[in-house]
Design a protein around this motif. Sequence first.
Motif, short mmCIF file in Angstrom:
data_model
loop_
_atom_site.label_atom_id
_atom_site.label_comp_id
_atom_site.label_asym_id
_atom_site.label_seq_id
_atom_site.Cartn_x
_atom_site.Cartn_y
_atom_site.Cartn_z
N VAL A 151 0.96 -1.16 0.05
CA VAL A 151 0.06 -0.03 0.00
C VAL A 151 0.85 1.15 0.13
N GLY A 152 0.42 2.21 -0.37
CA GLY A 152 1.22 3.39 -0.41
C GLY A 152 1.01 4.27 -2.03
N THR A 153 1.83 4.98 -2.10
CA THR A 153 1.67 5.96 -3.47
C THR A 153 2.90 5.81 -4.31
N ASP A 154 2.50 5.65 -5.66
CA ASP A 154 3.58 5.61 -6.58
C ASP A 154 3.17 6.99 -7.53
N ILE A 155 4.24 7.70 -7.91
CA ILE A 155 4.06 8.91 -9.00
C ILE A 155 5.31 8.71 -9.92
N ASP A 156 4.93 8.84 -11.16
CA ASP A 156 5.90 8.89 -12.35
C ASP A 156 5.57 10.32 -13.00
N ALA A 157 6.62 11.12 -13.38
CA ALA A 157 6.46 12.35 -14.03
C ALA A 157 7.43 12.50 -15.14
N THR A 158 7.13 12.94 -16.21
CA THR A 158 7.84 13.13 -17.33
C THR A 158 7.73 14.76 -17.82
N VAL A 159 8.92 15.36 -17.91
CA VAL A 159 8.58 16.74 -18.53
C VAL A 159 9.06 17.23 -19.75
N ARG A 160 8.42 17.71 -20.68
CA ARG A 160 9.05 17.94 -22.08
C ARG A 160 8.71 19.40 -22.32
N PRO A 161 9.81 20.16 -22.68
CA PRO A 161 9.55 21.73 -23.15
C PRO A 161 8.64 21.56 -24.28
N ARG A 162 7.74 22.64 -24.37
CA ARG A 162 6.81 22.85 -25.67
C ARG A 162 7.14 24.23 -26.32
N GLY A 163 7.89 25.09 -25.76
CA GLY A 163 8.34 26.37 -26.35
C GLY A 163 7.40 27.32 -25.93
N GLU A 164 7.60 28.88 -26.03
CA GLU A 164 6.89 29.84 -25.25
C GLU A 164 6.88 29.48 -23.84
#
Length: 238
Positions: A151-164
Amino acid sequence: MKRYLMTCAVLIVIVAVSADAEQKPATADQAAADKAAADQKAGEANMARMAAQQAEAVARAQQKVAEEARRADEERMRRLEAFDTVQVDLELVVSRYQGDKKVSSLPYFLAVNANGEASLRMGANVPVPTSVWAPGNVGPVAPISFTYQNVGTDIDATVRPRGEGRFMVRVKVEERSVVQPPTGSTVNGTVSGAPVIRSFAAQNDLVLRDGQTRQFTAAADRITGEVVKVDVTLKVAK
């Protein structure tokens, strides 16, 4: 004899005049044909020149488009390389509501490089007792073993620049928690008093700017009736 010579002279004059009369139309027709051929040749030369000019213009336009595309690619790569050194902070808040009342709020923070990924794993293995039913008994005998549920929390995050100044943020959240039903009750057919492992999972793509907050998702728990909401905030690290 004199008369004969005069007659021959007259005949020669008549033949010469006839030949000259026939030669003049032939010469005029030839001149017209030569002029038509010259005009046709000049027209073909003009069309060939125009076609060459058009082909040259198309080639210049294609070269210009290719050059602009190359410069755009170079600028995009330059921005991506620049964004590689940019770090963003993501804050995810998992809140639970019972009606309009907030019953819990858990914040999570992840530091992610642009064009990077980050993961978070937080939880524990909870023992769940296993009981043995004896023949003829009304209820189970004492538990003899346990199974463990994560039990618990799993977090996955991906960041990509889109400009402006925009960033594409892909977030995946999975949460598992233990629910203890009230004693003497059943929940969706579960054994009275036995723990229930509830789960919540969501994934989505968000386009965020610096300092912007968006609600990632909202869903109702079928067992408890609680509403789960996840808010995501992006901040560019200074």
